[in-house]
Structures are given as structure tokens and as C-alpha cells.
Scaffold this motif. Sequence first.
Motif, PDB file in Angstrom:
ATOM      1  N   LYS A   1      41.642  35.784  66.361  1.00 17.68           N
ATOM      2  CA  LYS A   1      42.810  36.484  66.923  1.00 17.68           C
ATOM      3  C   LYS A   1      42.708  37.999  66.783  1.00 17.68           C
ATOM      4  N   ASN A   2      41.598  38.475  66.213  1.00 16.98           N
ATOM      5  CA  ASN A   2      41.380  39.916  66.066  1.00 16.98           C
ATOM      6  C   ASN A   2      40.646  40.442  67.301  1.00 16.98           C
ATOM      7  N   PRO A   3      41.277  41.294  68.110  1.00 16.68           N
ATOM      8  CA  PRO A   3      40.631  41.761  69.354  1.00 16.68           C
ATOM      9  C   PRO A   3      39.322  42.504  69.098  1.00 16.68           C
ATOM     10  N   ASP A   4      39.265  43.314  68.046  1.00 18.10           N
ATOM     11  CA  ASP A   4      38.054  44.070  67.761  1.00 18.10           C
ATOM     12  C   ASP A   4      36.892  43.148  67.404  1.00 18.10           C
ATOM     13  N   ALA A   5      37.166  42.124  66.597  1.00 22.42           N
ATOM     14  CA  ALA A   5      36.118  41.181  66.205  1.00 22.42           C
ATOM     15  C   ALA A   5      35.610  40.400  67.413  1.00 22.42           C
ATOM     16  N   VAL A   6      36.528  39.984  68.277  1.00 16.81           N
ATOM     17  CA  VAL A   6      36.148  39.238  69.481  1.00 16.81           C
ATOM     18  C   VAL A   6      35.330  40.118  70.422  1.00 16.81           C
ATOM     19  N   ARG A   7      35.744  41.382  70.578  1.00 20.54           N
ATOM     20  CA  ARG A   7      35.018  42.308  71.446  1.00 20.54           C
ATOM     21  C   ARG A   7      33.598  42.529  70.933  1.00 20.54           C
ATOM     22  N   ARG A   8      33.460  42.655  69.627  1.00 18.19           N
ATOM     23  CA  ARG A   8      32.131  42.858  69.025  1.00 18.19           C
ATOM     24  C   ARG A   8      31.192  41.706  69.379  1.00 18.19           C
ATOM     25  N   LEU A   9      31.688  40.476  69.270  1.00 13.95           N
ATOM     26  CA  LEU A   9      30.853  39.320  69.594  1.00 13.95           C
ATOM     27  C   LEU A   9      30.508  39.266  71.068  1.00 13.95           C
ATOM     28  N   SER A  10      31.499  39.483  71.906  1.00 13.22           N
ATOM     29  CA  SER A  10      31.268  39.357  73.355  1.00 13.22           C
ATOM     30  C   SER A  10      30.279  40.405  73.853  1.00 13.22           C
ATOM     31  N   GLU A  11      30.244  41.571  73.208  1.00 12.06           N
ATOM     32  CA  GLU A  11      29.343  42.641  73.635  1.00 12.06           C
ATOM     33  C   GLU A  11      27.921  42.447  73.126  1.00 12.06           C
ATOM     34  N   ARG A  12      27.769  41.760  71.979  1.00 10.75           N
ATOM     35  CA  ARG A  12      26.452  41.703  71.344  1.00 10.75           C
ATOM     36  C   ARG A  12      25.778  40.334  71.417  1.00 10.75           C
ATOM     37  N   LEU A  13      26.552  39.267  71.568  1.00 16.58           N
ATOM     38  CA  LEU A  13      25.971  37.926  71.490  1.00 16.58           C
ATOM     39  C   LEU A  13      26.249  37.135  72.762  1.00 16.58           C
ATOM     40  N   ASP A  14      25.341  36.203  73.052  1.00 11.53           N
ATOM     41  CA  ASP A  14      25.504  35.328  74.208  1.00 11.53           C
ATOM     42  C   ASP A  14      26.275  34.073  73.788  1.00 11.53           C
ATOM     43  N   VAL A  15      27.568  34.277  73.487  1.00 16.68           N
ATOM     44  CA  VAL A  15      28.436  33.165  73.091  1.00 16.68           C
ATOM     45  C   VAL A  15      29.762  33.292  73.841  1.00 16.68           C
ATOM     46  N   GLN A  16      30.462  32.168  73.947  1.00 18.90           N
ATOM     47  CA  GLN A  16      31.796  32.192  74.532  1.00 18.90           C
ATOM     48  C   GLN A  16      32.794  32.597  73.459  1.00 18.90           C
ATOM     49  N   VAL A  17      33.726  33.494  73.784  1.00 19.20           N
ATOM     50  CA  VAL A  17      34.724  33.929  72.798  1.00 19.20           C
ATOM     51  C   VAL A  17      36.123  33.651  73.324  1.00 19.20           C
ATOM     52  N   ILE A  18      37.017  33.344  72.397  1.00 20.47           N
ATOM     53  CA  ILE A  18      38.419  33.083  72.741  1.00 20.47           C
ATOM     54  C   ILE A  18      39.292  33.913  71.803  1.00 20.47           C
ATOM     55  N   LEU A  19      40.163  34.736  72.361  1.00 24.19           N
ATOM     56  CA  LEU A  19      41.088  35.546  71.571  1.00 24.19           C
ATOM     57  C   LEU A  19      42.361  34.739  71.340  1.00 24.19           C
TER      58      LEU A  19
END
Length: 454
Positions: A31-49
Motif C-alpha cells: 500500500k506504499n506508493p513509493d515502494a510499489v513505484r520502485r518495484l515497477s520501475e526496476r523489476l519485471d513483476v506485476q505490482v498492485i497498490l
Amino acid sequence: MKIIIVGAGEVGYNIASRLASENKQVIVIDKNPDAVRRLSERLDVQVILASGSNPKTLIDAGIKETDILLAVTDSDETNLVTCLMADLISPTTKKLARIRNSDFDSYYDRFKKENPHIDTIINPEIEVVNTIKRLMVVPGAVDVGDFADGRVKYVGIRLDRHSPMAGMKLFDFSLKFGEDRPLIAAIIRNNEVIVPKGDNNIESGDLIYFVSETEKLEKMLTLFGKKIIPIQRALIIGGGRIGERLAKSFETDSIKTKIIESDIGRCHYLSERMEKTVVLHGDGSDQKLFLEENCGQNDVVVSVTNDDETNILVSLLAKNMGVKNTITRIGKSTYFPLLATIGIEKVVSPRLSAVSSILKEVRKGKVLSDMSILGGRGEFIEAIALETSDITDQPLKKISFPKGAILVCILRNGQIMIPAGNSVVNPNDRIIMFAVKHAVKKLEKLLTVKLDFF
């Protein structure tokens, strides 16, 4: 394999990175937008906020088709509720939860047997304490781990120029050392991981990872010019959860222990919980306090505050005062490549401990333990050889081991065997392997039965 990770902090990020690099289907919820953004920008994984403990979020993420759920947020309570909801919605999904608060320790068995039916509880702080205790025993070692219920150890040790092994080729070990020769698993030179072959030299200054029977370890260490030294006096900097667990363990082992803690309220708490440990209020990086407490007389100084920079400074101060055995807690992975250059090599990381515990449960095949080393660039994998896997019933020289992987030893009927080209792995043998990061996926295939039943 589909894996949902709830929690995008350091542990969630690093395990997602490892699994995504192995082409596993990974979904990360936070639920942390910054943490989710970090993953989506650096890793090839699906993210859910969203909140991972919310049942609708889990359903939308596909929990019913998920093989493994990892609940690794910084909140024990959130992790427990997440597993509870997953158990209600998808009872067949395997659940792993990170739980750190010692107040939950006595409930682990009930968490497994009753709701929320957690398959594996991960407490990285307990693993860190165990790692610290292993490292303490061998002052010259930078890394120590156990296999086969403690009967076998791996040790990482810096080779000095006085060692009889310095300058030798590995295929000469048999002639010089016979059956008692070290089982070399990896050579780290100039920050590069080398999976050894017979014509490799080992040189002064190399970091050598070897495997040894525990009862022969003391003899093996003499080849490296090292010896096991009993610990009688210890100084712990940082009275948090790890410091508290470590001090209680030292009390059980009759080690004279002092804790230095900067928070006066925490000092009062520790004083009430400890029986023999001396609790001091002060700044652990204060050189004057170190002098007053005769820091140099301790057999080991362990710095486990929540601040990496403080821990590094403490270890450097202790070394400057003559303490040869210092152990440093580090949280930021970016520091790992730099520490050896300033003389800090005995490092523990709750994050890496959690990642190792998780990887063991995620790996295919009958994996018993999975230990990350060198900041995650290499893994020791202990497994049972399954009857219809590709690794059994044929000479090793005919098996196509992936580049960057090596079979270190075979354990059969209580005996440790040094593998050679003509060696054959039998079904149900315990085997210990080492692999660099890029070779792990291919190594998994060797360990898996042909129809992927395990």
C-alpha cells in the motif's frame, strides 16, 4: 510457479528480484506508493497498490491460482492477517510469513496447526543470532553455515600467504592432503565468483569457501592457518530485538556479556529481562566509552544497531583497539561490495537471512536448505536426490551441469564423499551444491523429477 509477495520493503524487493530473474510469475502487493513505484520501475513483476491483507485484493491478485504466498511486510500483525485471509480463500496455497516479535515465539506451532495454517514462519532475527554464534567460533572466518543437521559446515575464509595451500592448483590437493583435503566450493578473487576446476590456482588474498565435516573442521582450519577460539567475553552494541536475543543466548552459554544501548527506556527494559548481562546506557560509537569499558579485552564485539553507519564505525573502532573478532549487522545491500576494502568481512544481514529462508521453500525439488552468500551472488543448496531426477544413476562426467554450478559433496549413509567424474549420485543421497546466481534455474531442473512431482 505463481508467487504473491505481500510487502515491498527490502525483503520483498530482494526476493521478488531473485524470483523474477528466474522467470517465475511474481505479483507484489503493497500500500506504499513509493515502494510499489520502485518495484515497477526496476523489476519485471506485476505490482498492485493495495493492502495485502484485504480479501478482495488477494482475490483480484489470483490467490486461488497461486502456489506460494509470502507475507513479508514490516508488521507481524499484517502478515498474520494476510495468511489468515489467504487460508480462508485458498487453503491449498502454501503460506510463508515473516514474524519477528519474540512475544509470538511460543505460538509458532499453533500458527502452523491451527488457523491461519502458516506452512513456514520466517524469523530472520533468530537466523541472524544463529549466524553470529557460528561466526564467533572461527575468528578468521567471514561466513559459516550448517548442513545435514549440523554434521557438515561451509566456511568462507581469507587465504593468507602462510597457508600451505597458497599457490597450489586444486588437482594437487589429493596428492598433498589425501582424503582430508578441503572441498573447495567457490573462490572469490577481485570481487569475482569463480566456480573452481582442477586447474584453478588458489592464491594468497583469495576468499575461499569450503565444505567440511564438523568434527574435522578444527583440523581443516589449520591448513588455513586458523584455529577455533572459545568465547568468554562479549560486547554487544545495540539492545534491540537482535541484541536482546543474542544476550539471552550468551547467558545460556555462560559468556560474560555487556550491552551498550542508547535509549534509556530500552535499557530499563533490558535490565529487567536479563539475568547476568550488564546493560550500559550510552552511544556505542563513542570512543571514550569504549576505552572506559576496556573494549579491547573482549573476545568478540557485535554491533547490531538499526543504523548501518553506526555499526560500521563501531567495528572499525573495535578493530583499532585490538579486537580481532568483530561482527557487523548491515541492512543496505549497496554496502556489501565496499566493506571488505575497509577491513569489515564478518557481516550479518536480517534481509539475507530472510531471503535464504524463503528460497528454500520456493525451490523445486526436495531442497533441505538454501543459503545465499556474497550478497546473494551465490547459493549453497542442500537437497535430496530424487529417484527420477536427471542427477541420479549416471556418472557425474555424463551429467550436463550448468556453467557456474558445482556438486560439492555427497552424503550417503552418514559418510561424506568427495565427488569425482566417475562418482554416481544414488536416489535419496543428500547432495550439497554451489551455484552462482545465473545458474540456479538450470540447477533446479536437475533436482526435479521428470514430471515435476515432488
